[in-house]
Write an enzyme that holds these catalytic residues in place. Sequence first.
Site, PDB file in Angstrom:
ATOM      1  N   CYS A   7      -4.488  60.812  16.998  1.00 24.01           N
ATOM      2  CA  CYS A   7      -4.153  59.406  17.225  1.00 24.01           C
ATOM      3  C   CYS A   7      -4.397  58.855  18.623  1.00 24.01           C
ATOM      4  CB  CYS A   7      -2.684  59.173  16.897  1.00 24.01           C
ATOM      5  SG  CYS A   7      -2.219  59.756  15.295  1.00 24.01           S
ATOM      6  N   HIS A  51       1.234  53.850  19.333  1.00 24.14           N
ATOM      7  CA  HIS A  51       1.048  55.220  19.827  1.00 24.14           C
ATOM      8  C   HIS A  51       0.177  55.335  21.076  1.00 24.14           C
ATOM      9  CE1 HIS A  51       0.828  59.730  18.587  1.00 24.14           C
ATOM     10  NE2 HIS A  51       1.697  59.494  19.563  1.00 24.14           N
TER      11      HIS A  51
END
Length: 177
Positions: free
Chosen positions: A5, A61
């Site tokens: 991510c 994130h």
Amino acid sequence: TAAVCTPSRASLLTGRYAMRLGLQHSVLKLADDDHLPLDEVLLSAKLRASGYATMAVGKWHLGFASVDATPLHRGFDRFNGYYNGAETYTTHTTVQGEPADLSFYDYHDQNAADPLLTDTGIAKELDLSVDGTHSVYTFDNAAQSMLYEHNQTAPSQPYFLYYSMQAPHWPTIPPAE
């Protein structure tokens, strides 16, 4: 890009290799006091400066240790989603990081033009209206609502929608239907 991510998101939004950002090794953990470097100009900021409406939906994130690292301070006019790297799909509480007992509700619906924001740009309250609703639906509804609202209020203004789905991420929990 990378297979995880944080490095992929950072590369997509900056146009730089994750290793040049210091984010090549892994994902940001919940208790990390780290974020995408603040001196990096994101695609969203460049597009907003060029007259685009900028919206982000889903998983951020890229860090939230500083208010300046959050989406509304990184070039987005709107943000609907969560800051952390992993959370449950329906209760929207964090499930990643150390210490293991660190868990909190992490779902935000933010608008840079919203008077409910504090002076620091963080919403005074979290969006509790989605508690119990699977994120596949909450994010899809948020994206559709943002685009509908944009088309109603500024149909000739170009827009950028950064839609980062939670669906392929751990803990994988499909909707009941």
